[in-house]
Design a protein around this motif. Structure first.
Motif, short mmCIF file in Angstrom:
data_model
loop_
_atom_site.label_atom_id
_atom_site.label_comp_id
_atom_site.label_asym_id
_atom_site.label_seq_id
_atom_site.Cartn_x
_atom_site.Cartn_y
_atom_site.Cartn_z
N MET A 88 -4.58 11.58 -5.98
CA MET A 88 -5.03 10.90 -6.16
C MET A 88 -4.17 10.36 -5.87
O MET A 88 -4.42 9.03 -4.04
CB MET A 88 -5.66 10.69 -7.41
N ALA A 89 -3.23 9.36 -6.36
CA ALA A 89 -2.27 8.28 -5.09
C ALA A 89 -1.56 8.49 -4.56
O ALA A 89 -0.87 7.72 -3.49
CB ALA A 89 -1.32 7.77 -6.99
N ARG A 90 -1.21 10.00 -4.59
CA ARG A 90 0.29 10.60 -3.22
C ARG A 90 -0.86 9.86 -1.88
O ARG A 90 -1.42 10.78 -1.47
CB ARG A 90 0.14 11.96 -3.50
N GLY A 91 -0.45 9.78 -1.32
CA GLY A 91 -0.13 9.49 0.08
C GLY A 91 -1.27 8.02 0.00
O GLY A 91 -1.64 7.90 1.78
N ALA A 92 -1.75 8.29 -0.81
CA ALA A 92 -3.18 6.70 -0.34
C ALA A 92 -2.46 5.20 -0.66
O ALA A 92 -1.52 4.72 -0.89
CB ALA A 92 -4.05 6.78 -2.14
N VAL A 93 -3.32 4.22 -0.15
CA VAL A 93 -3.43 2.81 -0.67
C VAL A 93 -3.98 2.54 -1.39
O VAL A 93 -5.66 2.64 -1.92
CB VAL A 93 -4.08 1.87 1.13
N VAL A 94 -3.55 1.85 -2.31
CA VAL A 94 -3.15 1.76 -3.93
C VAL A 94 -3.27 0.06 -3.70
O VAL A 94 -2.19 -0.44 -3.78
CB VAL A 94 -2.58 2.21 -4.93
N VAL A 95 -4.67 -0.13 -4.49
CA VAL A 95 -4.89 -2.01 -4.65
C VAL A 95 -5.30 -2.23 -5.60
O VAL A 95 -6.01 -1.46 -6.51
CB VAL A 95 -5.99 -2.20 -3.60
N LEU A 96 -4.51 -4.06 -6.07
CA LEU A 96 -4.40 -3.58 -7.79
C LEU A 96 -5.50 -5.33 -8.03
O LEU A 96 -4.70 -5.61 -7.07
CB LEU A 96 -3.23 -3.42 -8.39
N ALA A 141 2.45 6.53 -3.60
CA ALA A 141 1.82 5.14 -2.97
C ALA A 141 2.37 5.68 -1.12
O ALA A 141 3.25 5.43 -0.60
CB ALA A 141 1.01 4.48 -3.33
N HIS A 142 1.29 5.37 -0.15
CA HIS A 142 1.90 4.95 1.14
C HIS A 142 1.74 3.41 1.03
O HIS A 142 3.27 3.33 1.34
CB HIS A 142 1.02 5.87 2.19
N ARG A 143 1.11 2.84 0.25
CA ARG A 143 1.22 1.35 0.55
C ARG A 143 0.70 0.74 -1.05
O ARG A 143 -0.25 1.32 -1.32
CB ARG A 143 0.85 0.95 1.35
N VAL A 144 1.57 -0.71 -1.72
CA VAL A 144 1.47 -0.69 -3.16
C VAL A 144 0.11 -2.18 -2.83
O VAL A 144 1.42 -2.88 -1.95
CB VAL A 144 1.82 -0.45 -3.92
N ILE A 145 -0.58 -2.21 -2.66
CA ILE A 145 -1.34 -4.07 -2.33
C ILE A 145 -1.72 -4.10 -3.79
O ILE A 145 -2.37 -4.14 -4.68
CB ILE A 145 -2.33 -3.87 -1.60
N TRP A 146 -1.34 -6.15 -4.19
CA TRP A 146 -1.79 -6.51 -4.59
C TRP A 146 -2.51 -7.39 -4.70
O TRP A 146 -2.43 -8.44 -4.01
CB TRP A 146 -0.80 -7.26 -5.53
N ALA A 147 -3.94 -8.04 -4.92
CA ALA A 147 -5.10 -8.86 -4.65
C ALA A 147 -4.93 -9.75 -6.36
O ALA A 147 -4.98 -9.61 -6.81
CB ALA A 147 -5.73 -8.81 -3.71
N ASN A 148 -4.69 -11.02 -6.24
CA ASN A 148 -4.30 -12.05 -7.11
C ASN A 148 -5.06 -12.67 -7.42
O ASN A 148 -4.53 -14.06 -5.79
CB ASN A 148 -2.85 -12.27 -7.92
#
Length: 415
Positions: A330-338, A362-369
């Motif tokens: 599920m997370a492999r190659g995905a854009v993961v947003v926390l 993941a392809h990219r990890v994005i954190w929105a705070n």
């Protein structure tokens, strides 16, 4: 002055005036509304019209309409020949210049109604609109003083000035919105259509350009009995990457949880999106957010999530996500947003290790705070400081404009 507060959850009062102080007739509204008629609401004044229209185009892009700079320029050119203060002209000029396909029309009407804080519920088919007898302008509160009613060439074209409440709302902190503003925010979020970053898959499809397709070319030769035929080509298919959203529903995220989950609901429509809530438990809510109506989806989600406004165990829950779902693809190659403020009740070292593990998958990890936008903010919380080294993009998440930027980063834009 009419006493209308432009910051309220309405787009202002449409008022008409003509030079000399005589009250002119109202511009005829479009009966029936629907997809072919402008929803009621006040677009823009002449003085700040460009900024408001640019914000409107930005909301259209968030809803999936390709309203690029060239189309916005065409809209401004059309309004230079029309009445930029009339909702009739603004609606139809935008509809003809910003929409590029039939699918854009429904999205345009929905965003227009939400952006100008009015709802179109009639659902009747549109009817022809007679042309106005004379040009009308919008007068905001205090736009025309008593001295402006004098006659002469200078009084021929009064200049209206007003601030659009939807554009102001875009930059307001969600935690400080009123009930009416929250309702308008929900309508704008319902028009969102975030898309994932595209990737080139191994599958190919016929194309006029690209590599030669030997199989199709040979079959064409056999079909022609060996006679020479043109070379057939194919190219790789581009598909959107999967988006995985991990939304914090703990007590510290209470003022933002509803808006962030509605953003997740908009992202889950029409894209490969998985949504989880994190707090004291990890809950997969993709099925609950599958309802088309946002309010129905939120009601189903409220029943499914047992840990609203509780504590936060980011490291432990992230490990559970990776063990059960992430490592299986599920997370492999995905854009993961926390979407979280980074408060952690558990061991920060555990969170740091799981973030490194997530970053490898993941392809990219994005954190929105949402706290990032506050003056003097620094990522000093133990959880946030432990997670940042494994984050590719650290963005804000406190307002509608911040969520629009988040959607652009998810599509691959530079944060």
């Amino acid at each position: 002055m009419d006493g209308t507060d432009p910051r309220a959850g309405r787009a202002g009062t449409w008022r008409q005036a003509v030079p000399g102080g005589d009250a002119g007739p109202r511009r005829p509204s479009v009966p029936g509304g629907g997809a072919g008629a402008p929803p009621p609401g006040a677009p823009v004044g002449a003085a700040d019209g460009t900024a408001v229209l640019v914000g409107f185009a930005r909301a259209l892009r968030a809803a999936g309409v390709d309203a690029g700079p060239d189309r916005v320029q065409a809209l401004l050119g059309a309004l230079a020949l029309l009445d930029p203060a009339g909702r009739f002209d603004v609606y139809w000029a935008g509809r003809l210049t910003l929409c590029g396909s039939r699918d854009d029309l429904e999205r345009y009407d929905r965003v227009f109604a939400a952006y100008f804080a009015e709802r179109d519920t009639s659902g009747r088919p549109p009817r022809p609109v007679p042309p106005p007898r004379r040009r009308t302008v919008v007068r905001a509160a205090g736009a025309l003083s008593r001295g402006a009613t004098r006659s002469g060439p200078d009084a021929a074209v009064p200049t209206p000035v007003r601030a659009d409440p939807a554009d102001v709302l875009r930059h307001r902190d969600i935690a400080g919105l009123t009930a009416a503003e929250r309702e308008q925010l929900r309508r704008l979020l319902a028009a969102f259509r975030p898309r994932g970053e595209t990737r080139r898959s191994a599958r190919r499809h016929p194309s006029r350009r690209g590599d030669v397709d030997p199989r199709r070319t040979v079959r064409e030769l056999l079909r022609r009995g060996g006679e020479p035929a043109r070379l057939l080509r194919h190219t790789r298919v581009e598909r959107p990457r999967r988006i995985v959203l991990l939304v914090d529903v703990s007590g510290s995220m209470g003022p933002y949880a509803d808006a962030l989950l509605r953003f997740a609901h908009a992202a889950s429509r029409g894209t490969r999106t998985e949504v989880f809530t994190i707090g004291t438990r990890l809950t997969r809510v993709t099925r609950e957010l599958g309802h088309r109506d946002p309010d129905t989806a939120m009601a189903a989600l409220a029943t499914a999530v047992p840990d609203w406004r509780g504590g936060t165990r980011l490291g432990e829950l992230l490990r559970g996500f990776l063990d059960r779902w992430g490592g299986r693809g599920m997370a492999r190659g995905a854009v993961v947003v926390l979407l979280s403020d980074g408060w952690e009740r558990g061991d920060p070292a555990l969170l740091a290790g799981q973030m490194r593990r997530l970053h490898r998958l993941a392809h990219r990890v994005i954190w929105a705070n949402p706290r990032k936008a506050r003056p003097g903010y620094a990522p000093l919380a133990a959880g946030m400081a432990a997670a940042l080294p494994s984050v590719d993009a650290f963005v804000e998440g406190h307002s509608l404009a911040a969520l629009e930027r988040l959607a652009a980063v998810v599509r691959g834009a530079d944060p």
